[in-house]
Design a protein around this motif. Structure first.
Motif, mmCIF file in Angstrom:
data_model
loop_
_atom_site.group_PDB
_atom_site.id
_atom_site.type_symbol
_atom_site.label_atom_id
_atom_site.label_comp_id
_atom_site.label_asym_id
_atom_site.label_seq_id
_atom_site.Cartn_x
_atom_site.Cartn_y
_atom_site.Cartn_z
ATOM 1 N N VAL A 201 0.861 -1.179 0.000
ATOM 2 C CA VAL A 201 0.000 0.000 0.000
ATOM 3 C C VAL A 201 0.899 1.231 0.000
ATOM 4 O O VAL A 201 1.836 1.319 0.787
ATOM 5 C CB VAL A 201 -0.931 0.017 1.230
ATOM 6 N N VAL A 202 0.591 2.152 -0.924
ATOM 7 C CA VAL A 202 1.364 3.384 -1.049
ATOM 8 C C VAL A 202 0.525 4.541 -0.503
ATOM 9 O O VAL A 202 -0.660 4.665 -0.835
ATOM 10 C CB VAL A 202 1.738 3.645 -2.528
ATOM 11 N N ALA A 203 1.155 5.332 0.357
ATOM 12 C CA ALA A 203 0.446 6.466 0.958
ATOM 13 C C ALA A 203 1.406 7.621 1.177
ATOM 14 O O ALA A 203 2.614 7.486 0.962
ATOM 15 C CB ALA A 203 -0.194 6.042 2.289
ATOM 16 N N ASP A 204 0.857 8.732 1.647
ATOM 17 C CA ASP A 204 1.683 9.920 1.842
ATOM 18 C C ASP A 204 2.693 9.732 2.974
ATOM 19 O O ASP A 204 3.807 10.236 2.907
ATOM 20 C CB ASP A 204 0.800 11.138 2.150
ATOM 21 N N THR A 205 2.260 9.054 4.037
ATOM 22 C CA THR A 205 3.197 8.759 5.122
ATOM 23 C C THR A 205 3.210 7.242 5.337
ATOM 24 O O THR A 205 2.259 6.533 4.960
ATOM 25 C CB THR A 205 2.798 9.432 6.459
ATOM 26 N N TRP A 206 4.296 6.793 5.972
ATOM 27 C CA TRP A 206 4.376 5.344 6.181
ATOM 28 C C TRP A 206 3.309 4.876 7.152
ATOM 29 O O TRP A 206 2.727 3.813 6.980
ATOM 30 C CB TRP A 206 5.767 4.945 6.712
ATOM 31 N N TYR A 207 3.042 5.688 8.172
ATOM 32 C CA TYR A 207 2.065 5.254 9.161
ATOM 33 C C TYR A 207 0.678 5.132 8.529
ATOM 34 O O TYR A 207 -0.092 4.224 8.845
ATOM 35 C CB TYR A 207 2.039 6.221 10.356
ATOM 36 N N GLN A 208 0.377 6.021 7.600
ATOM 37 C CA GLN A 208 -0.894 5.888 6.862
ATOM 38 C C GLN A 208 -0.906 4.604 6.040
ATOM 39 O O GLN A 208 -1.906 3.876 5.998
ATOM 40 C CB GLN A 208 -1.091 7.090 5.931
ATOM 41 N N ALA A 209 0.192 4.328 5.383
ATOM 42 C CA ALA A 209 0.254 3.119 4.554
ATOM 43 C C ALA A 209 0.141 1.863 5.407
ATOM 44 O O ALA A 209 -0.580 0.924 5.079
ATOM 45 C CB ALA A 209 1.568 3.109 3.767
ATOM 46 N N LYS A 210 0.844 1.876 6.530
ATOM 47 C CA LYS A 210 0.888 0.698 7.391
ATOM 48 C C LYS A 210 -0.489 0.426 8.018
ATOM 49 O O LYS A 210 -0.963 -0.715 8.053
ATOM 50 C CB LYS A 210 1.958 0.927 8.467
ATOM 51 N N THR A 211 -1.132 1.474 8.523
ATOM 52 C CA THR A 211 -2.424 1.254 9.178
ATOM 53 C C THR A 211 -3.498 0.897 8.150
ATOM 54 O O THR A 211 -4.404 0.114 8.448
ATOM 55 C CB THR A 211 -2.841 2.483 10.006
ATOM 56 N N GLN B 140 -3.796 9.826 16.954
ATOM 57 C CA GLN B 140 -3.307 8.526 17.444
ATOM 58 C C GLN B 140 -1.972 8.131 16.816
ATOM 59 O O GLN B 140 -1.378 7.123 17.191
ATOM 60 C CB GLN B 140 -4.351 7.434 17.174
ATOM 61 N N THR B 141 -1.510 8.897 15.841
ATOM 62 C CA THR B 141 -0.230 8.572 15.221
ATOM 63 C C THR B 141 0.853 8.537 16.292
ATOM 64 O O THR B 141 0.956 9.460 17.095
ATOM 65 C CB THR B 141 0.142 9.640 14.167
ATOM 66 N N PRO B 142 1.648 7.479 16.326
ATOM 67 C CA PRO B 142 2.715 7.443 17.334
ATOM 68 C C PRO B 142 3.646 8.649 17.196
ATOM 69 O O PRO B 142 3.955 9.090 16.085
ATOM 70 C CB PRO B 142 3.450 6.141 17.018
ATOM 71 N N LEU B 143 4.072 9.134 18.345
ATOM 72 C CA LEU B 143 4.945 10.305 18.370
ATOM 73 C C LEU B 143 6.169 10.118 17.473
ATOM 74 O O LEU B 143 6.632 11.045 16.816
ATOM 75 C CB LEU B 143 5.367 10.566 19.829
ATOM 76 N N LEU B 144 6.679 8.882 17.439
ATOM 77 C CA LEU B 144 7.851 8.583 16.607
ATOM 78 C C LEU B 144 7.679 9.080 15.179
ATOM 79 O O LEU B 144 8.581 9.720 14.619
ATOM 80 C CB LEU B 144 8.095 7.054 16.594
ATOM 81 N N TRP B 145 6.526 8.782 14.598
ATOM 82 C CA TRP B 145 6.357 9.095 13.177
ATOM 83 C C TRP B 145 6.141 10.586 12.947
ATOM 84 O O TRP B 145 6.535 11.126 11.922
ATOM 85 C CB TRP B 145 5.205 8.264 12.587
#
Lengths: 786, 155
Positions: A331-341, B19-24
């Protein structure tokens, strides 16, 4: 197979304009611009001057390894990857020993794998042997001889760009010393030409050139431009220094990468940022060889930042040394956390081969063990082992097991890739960029000469990082999104799927002893996964201890776990088998395990016999072997060697491990004494000490904690709550290291020392608790006593 | 959602799911990449930063929980490596691959804040970060050295 994927980009974001990128780079005056693409408009850019990758320079290079600026700053190109072993420093030392420049002005930088694809190595590097031990003078000459291609070392510009097998010094020293010497000679010739004096009247030290007979001096920086323009007239006449002439090498040097690693400035692959960059999270089928049946992108399409999803087919095994990983979804997204979740919520149906889903560790281990009831393919057969054992006074037999083990480096797999119709750019920490270059070419259809790999520091290696398909997956995604830089990052869990494993193995050792307890015959049978790490000789439990009759045979099994090199490779397991068994034999014979080993080595005619005895004697003295210990504390001795069977490079060490176990069963590795061969010379003894300290704890973890198990075809332990790694509290309080000189070049230091922590702890457990444990890891057992 | 975070004494306006972890948020929006991701489940400590002086594992700490509080990352110790803990780390040449070291240093700093003269046992109990290269032996020595340097500073 059906899947839905989308390349639709919304908001027009995501495309990197190549000209913009180049302009941004230029604006920073050569420093690399890391632009942070932000979902908000508050975009900002940060300039990271400390990026370690290759840069074109305005200053002409003296040769491909060396650029000298007017202020005498020396850039040294490093073709191996710094992953904690100190290669940035040791490679630079090999060059600068000869260059005779000011060490305080040396700045390492990674070599260009692109130039390596376009240019050939200078002729004067080619006639150099890869095995330093063949140098009869122990140092400088003769250097040039008939051309003899060195196995595994290409003739491309930087020769060997791999970082593996603890071979950076072994394979690179000659041509790195030569690179420094060639540059030094050209600098001297340039100064001689400017002053119109013979070069033989000049000398160089700390980047200053002096003329004997006059007071004239100049600096490298002042003549480097002329040296860069003027080839050496007779490079075959250049000789390199033998160890006796070294002034930089062989002395402890602080590592040049350390200052940036205490401020957070060191740039790893995960830290790369590009204007317009998008992030990719990946989930591979948890059973190797499985693939994606379908996934429902519509379920996550509208989540914030999500751009697209992609099916990544099983990476071509021919790009990965034959290893088969899994198909995956990205999954490709603007941020990694968006992609991962988003990926966490993406419905995926897997296509898993049924036979593999039925596999589990217990069954696989059982298959290996049952194979041991028969001899396998015979690898070594000397004398008549069956008769010797049949006629022995006493027979000792033991079966040992070692589990699947991962590398579990700290930095999860990642790569940033930009593919355009003209070229491929990859930012990655990689132990084998020449192979990654080939993958890039094969996946994109562009030529290797158009692949640019920008090497980053690597957050741990422990066995060729490139084994896993992180670069290949990132290339697939970026190739489907040409013009957009894609930063792929694995989760920790994904990193356990994308790695190769040290193969699970079992060994049965059987010895016949004579009336005095000396072995008259030894039979070794092993069983392991086929092609676990190339030739099965890696798992050869070849005897270094004298026995007149010896047979080694092995079995292989066809399991689906991708296996590859891991720190220590096969030696970690086979020295555990061999040294554990030697302890068992010594106890059975009622003899001192140190003197028992010493005598059996003395009876051999191995080329490095005397070095092995020296190691044992030195470590026994260091640890005061035989002196009384408190109840609940025991010592165990072991020999470690690589290459003892043949003339040539070798590494020899002996270690004594002092272990305590409380009555409640809490084990502590209290003290480790290490006697280590240094050959003609080490390069950077400080890095060697650090490597030994690290390897002690690495193999402590192998001995006590670590194992990967397979259930339903899947690796079970996939993060640090299940896969245990020791912390400070288990680090041995005392480590003593002494080096001793020997008459050979070193085989290497980076991976296969301290394997004896395994046999040492095993024997200490036996001495203290009476329990003889033969299956790793030991912490699965109750160690209480008394 | 937009909110402000104070990192190393500077206020940053960020836009992320709370909820985004502070790290990111630190790595991708504030733009400080010295703090590392490794396990994502608060096990290894590579992501250790301080929030109001307390060490936290930022991979498992919601960014919104740090609003109105003071965040310190490795970059906040000193940019030039002149902080006593960094000096001690260099003196003992502690890092190998270096990936865990930002977190290790932040954990050491937190320990020394609470206990300016730790014993080996205090260090072993107080720093629970994972280092896969196993630099532990030098970490222990460097913490003692850092304690001396900090005392010499009158800190």
């Amino acid at each position: 197979m059906s899947h839905s994927s989308s390349r639709t980009r919304r908001n027009g974001a995501g495309d990197l304009d190549r000209r913009e990128f180049l302009a941004a780079s230029a604006a920073a005056g050569g420093a690399f611009v890391l632009g942070f693409w932000l979902p908000s408009k508050s975009a900002q850019a940060a300039i990271v001057a400390g990026a370690p990758w290759y840069e074109e320079t305005g200053t002409p290079e003296v040769n491909a390894w060396i650029v000298i600026e007017p202020d005498d700053t020396v850039t040294v190109r490093i073709a191996q990857t710094e992953l904690g072993q100190g290669v940035w420093t040791s490679n630079a030392m090999m060059v600068c020993e000869e260059l005779q420049c000011d060490w305080n002005k040396v700045r390492p930088q990674y070599a260009s794998a692109n130039r390596d694809a376009r240019e050939s190595a200078p002729e004067w590097t080619l006639n150099v042997m890869g095995e330093g031990a063949y140098d009869p003078a122990g140092g400088g000459e003769p250097l040039f001889r008939d051309r003899e291609p060195v196995r595994g070392i290409p003739d491309s510009l930087y020769r060997r760009m791999r970082t593996n097998e603890a071979s950076s010094v072994r394979d690179g020293r000659y041509y790195l010393q030569l690179a420094g010497a060639e540059a030094r000679e050209r600098l001297l010739l340039a100064a001689a030409a400017e002053w119109d004096v013979p070069a033989t009247e000049l000398s160089a030290k700390d980047s200053v050139i002096s003329h004997r007979g006059s007071d004239r001096t100049t600096t490298y920086g002042a003549v480097a431009h002329l040296a860069a323009e003027t080839p050496h007239p007779d490079p075959d006449a250049i000789r390199i220094k033998p160890p006796g002439e070294w002034t930089l090498m062989g002395r402890e040097q602080k590592n040049l990468d350390v200052p940036a690693k205490v401020t957070g400035a060191a740039v790893y692959g995960i830290d790369v940022r590009m204007p317009g960059m998008k992030w990719a999270a990946v989930r591979a089928c948890p059973v190797y060889g499985g693939d994606v049946e379908s996934f429902d992108f519509d379920a996550i399409r509208d989540r914030p930042g999500v751009r697209s999803a992609h099916h990544l087919p099983i990476p071509d095994p021919s790009l990965l040394r034959g290893r088969e990983f899994s198909g995956a979804v990205a999954v490709v997204a603007d941020t990694w956390y968006q992609a991962k979740t988003a990926l966490d919520d993406l419905p995926i149906a897997w296509d898993i081969p049924g036979d593999r889903a039925a596999l589990n560790t217990a069954g696989m281990h059982g298959t290996l063990l049952s194979a041991l009831s028969q001899p396998g393919r015979v690898r070594v057969d000397e004398g008549d082992v069956d008769s010797a054992i049949a006629g022995a006074n006493r027979v000792v037999e033991a079966t040992y097991s070692t589990p699947y083990l991962p590398r579990a480096r700290m930095e999860p797999g990642n790569a940033t890739v930009l593919v355009t119709d003209e070229r491929v750019d990859i930012w990655i920490g990689d132990q084998s960029p020449q192979e990654t270059r080939r993958s890039a070419s094969r996946i994109t259809g562009l030529a290797e000469q158009d692949v640019f790999i920008h090497l980053c520091h690597l957050g741990g290696g422990f066995g060729r990082n490139g084994n896993g398909p992180q670069a290949e997956q990132a290339l697939m995604i970026a190739n489907a999104n040409r013009g957009t830089p894609i930063h792929l990052l694995w989760t920790r869990e994904e990193d356990f799927i994308g790695t190769t494993y040290r193969a699970m193995g079992v060994a049965r050792l059987r010895a016949g002893l004579d009336a005095e307890g000396w072995p008259v015959g030894l039979e070794v049978r092993t069983a392991m996964q086929e092609d676990g790490f190339g030739p099965t000789s890696s798992f050869d439990v070849a005897s270094r201890y004298f026995t007149p009759n010896y047979r080694f045979s092995n079995h292989t099994a066809d399991f689906h776990i991708p296996c590859g090199t891991r720190r220590g490779v096969g030696q970690a397991a086979h020295e555990f088998y061999r040294e554990s068994f030697m302890n068992e034999l010594a106890h059975a014979a009622g003899k001192d395990p140190y003197l028992y080993r010493r005598e059996l080595i003395a009876r051999t005619d191995l080329p490095h016999r005397d070095d092995m005895i020296k190691a044992l004697d030195l470590v026994a003295e260091m640890a005061d072997w035989g002196s009384p210990l408190p109840q609940g504390t025991a010592r165990a001795i072991a020999l470690e060697e690589k290459g003892a069977e043949a003339r040539g490079t070798a590494t020899i060490s002996a270690m004594i491990h002092t272990v305590s176990i409380s009555r409640e069963g809490v084990l502590r590795l209290e003290r480790v004494d290490v006697a280590l061969d240094q050959g003609f010379s080490l390069i950077n003894p400080l890095s060697v000490k650090k490597q030994i300290e690290g390897q002690i704890v690495w193999f402590y973890n192998d001995a006590m904690h670590q194992a990967n198990t397979v259930l339903g075809g899947r690796i079970v332990e996939n993060n640090f709550h299940r896969f245990s790694v020791s912390r400070l509290a288990e680090d041995p309080p005392e480590i003593n290291i002494q080096f001793f000189e020997t008459e050979h070049w070193m085989r290497g230091m980076g991976h296969d020392r301290a394997t004896s922590v395994q046999s040492g702890i095993g024997d200490a457990i036996f001495q203290i608790t009476g329990k003889r444990l033969r299956d790793l890891p030991f912490s699965q057992n109750d160690l209480s006593w008394g | 959602m937009a909110f402000d975070l104070e990192v190393n004494g500077t206020s940053f306006s960020v836009d992320a799911d709370p909820q985004t972890p502070l790290l990111w948020v630190i790595r991708d929006q504030v733009g400080l990449t010295g703090t590392k991701f490794s396990c994502g489940i608060a096990q290894c400590g590579a992501c250790t930063v301080h929030v109001d002086g307390q060490p936290i594992r930022s991979c498992s700490f919601p960014a919104s929980a740090a609003v109105g509080r003071s965040i310190t990352t490795i970059e906040g110790l000193s940019a030039d490596g002149s902080h006593p803990v960094q000096l001690a780390w260099k003196e003992f040449d502690v890092p190998q691959c270096g990936y865990c070291q930002s977190g290790m240093i932040m954990s050491a700093m937190a320990l020394l804040d609470k206990n300016p003269d730790p014993t080996d046992a205090d260090i072993d109990a107080g720093i629970t970060n994972i280092c896969r290269c196993s630099t532990y032996h030098r970490v222990r020595k460097a913490v003692h050295r850092a304690a001396e340097l900090l005392k010499g500073q009158g800190a």
